[in-house]
Scaffold this active site. Structure first.
Site, PDB file in Angstrom:
ATOM      1  N   SER A 298      12.471 -28.170  -6.883  1.00  0.00           N
ATOM      2  CA  SER A 298      13.096 -27.437  -7.981  1.00  0.00           C
ATOM      3  C   SER A 298      14.605 -27.329  -7.746  1.00  0.00           C
ATOM      4  CB  SER A 298      12.502 -26.026  -8.065  1.00  0.00           C
ATOM      5  OG  SER A 298      12.903 -25.281  -6.923  1.00  0.00           O
TER       6      SER A 298
ATOM      7  N   GLU B 132      20.111 -36.905  -8.385  1.00  0.00           N
ATOM      8  CA  GLU B 132      19.727 -36.502  -9.746  1.00  0.00           C
ATOM      9  C   GLU B 132      18.974 -37.619 -10.475  1.00  0.00           C
ATOM     10  OE1 GLU B 132      20.052 -33.472 -10.767  1.00  0.00           O
ATOM     11  OE2 GLU B 132      21.702 -32.598  -9.599  1.00  0.00           O
TER      12      GLU B 132
ATOM     13  N   GLN C 269      16.216 -37.861 -11.802  1.00  0.00           N
ATOM     14  CA  GLN C 269      15.417 -37.537 -12.998  1.00  0.00           C
ATOM     15  C   GLN C 269      16.144 -37.934 -14.284  1.00  0.00           C
ATOM     16  OE1 GLN C 269      16.857 -35.159 -11.112  1.00  0.00           O
ATOM     17  NE2 GLN C 269      18.046 -33.858 -12.479  1.00  0.00           N
TER      18      GLN C 269
ATOM     19  N   CYS D 204       5.652 -16.069 -11.096  1.00  0.00           N
ATOM     20  CA  CYS D 204       6.806 -15.516 -11.820  1.00  0.00           C
ATOM     21  C   CYS D 204       7.275 -16.468 -12.924  1.00  0.00           C
ATOM     22  CB  CYS D 204       7.944 -15.201 -10.846  1.00  0.00           C
ATOM     23  SG  CYS D 204       7.506 -13.928  -9.646  1.00  0.00           S
TER      24      CYS D 204
HETATM   25 ZN   LIG Z   1       7.844 -15.132  -7.625  1.00  0.00          ZN
END
Ligand SMILES: [Zn+2]
Length: 201
Positions: A27, A99, A101, A190
Site C-alpha cells: 500500500s 510506480e 501500477q 478500518c
Molecule cells: Zn486499522
C-alpha cells in the site's frame, strides 16, 4: 529482509548471467520505494550499471528523480510507454521500475524481455487501488516474478498492519496522485469501516 539472489553457475561451472524479476508491492506509505532504493544502491556500490524508469505520469516530487518519502533519491528517467524502456535500458545490468501500477499492460512482457536478456529487474508498485482492487499490470508482474516482497504500512486508525491505501477525498478516478493529504494507510477492518461509512452519506 530480502537476500539478493546470486548470479548462477552453469552445469559446466562457468559463470553465466541469468536475469530475473523482483517485485516489491504494498500500500502507500509501506516503504516500497525505500526498499527499491536500498537494493539499487547496493548494486551501484558493487559497480553495476543501473537504470531507473518511472511512468511519466508520476511527477509528484521531481521530474528526474525516483524520490522516496525520506528524500533519499536516485536519478530516473520518466517514460511515456512501457515499450520505451526496452530501447532506453541499453546494456545496463539492473533495471529499476518505480510506480509500475501506472504503466500500460505491455510492461509485463517488457519485464520478461529484460529478464530474458540477462538483466536483474526490480519493480515496485501499488498492488491495490483505492477501492481495494488489483492495480493495473501489478497482478501480471507478480505472477511472472521470481521474487515477490509485500511490504506493509501501519494503520493510521488502529496501529495494525496496513494493507490498503484509503482515499480521504471523494473521487472515483483511479489515478489520483497525492500524499498524506489524499491517502492514508489502513488495515482491512478500518478500510472496510471507512468505505461502509462513505456509502451511507
Ligand atoms: Zn486499522
Amino acid at each position: 529482509m530480502f537476500i539478493e539472489p546470486k548470479m548462477g553457475k552453469s552445469r559446466t561451472g562457468t559463470e553465466h548471467r541469468g536475469g530475473w524479476i523482483e517485485v516489491i508491492c504494498g500500500s502507500m506509505f509501506s516503504g516500497k520505494t525505500e526498499e527499491l532504493l536500498r537494493r539499487l544502491n547496493r548494486a551501484i556500490i558493487a559497480g553495476q550499471n543501473v537504470e531507473i524508469f518511472k511512468p511519466a505520469i508520476d511527477t509528484r516530487y521531481h521530474d528526474q528523480n525516483v524520490v522516496s518519502h525520506n528524500a533519499n533519491s536516485i536519478r530516473s528517467t520518466p517514460v511515456q510507454f512501457a515499450n520505451d524502456i526496452l530501447l532506453l535500458a541499453g546494456d545496463c545490468e539492473v533495471v529499476g521500475l518505480d510506480e509500475a501500477q501506472f504503466f500500460d499492460t505491455d510492461i509485463v512482457e517488457i519485464c520478461n524481455k529484460l529478464a530474458n536478456s540477462g538483466k536483474r529487474v526490480i519493480v515496485t508498485g501499488l498492488d491495490m487501488d483505492f477501492s481495494g482492487r488489483p492495480f493495473g499490470p501489478m497482478p501480471g508482474l507478480i505472477a511472472i516474478a521470481e521474487y515477490v516482497t509485500k511490504v506493509h504500512a501501519i494503520c493510521i486508525k488502529c496501529g495494525d498492519i496496513a494493507n490498503y491505501s484509503y482515499r480521504k477525498v471523494a473521487s472515483q478516478s483511479k489515478v489520483m496522485l497525492g500524499e498524506k493529504d489524499t491517502y492514508e494507510a489502513r488495515c482491512r477492518r478500518c478500510f472496510n469501516k471507512g468505505s461502509a461509512a462513505e456509502q451511507k452519506i
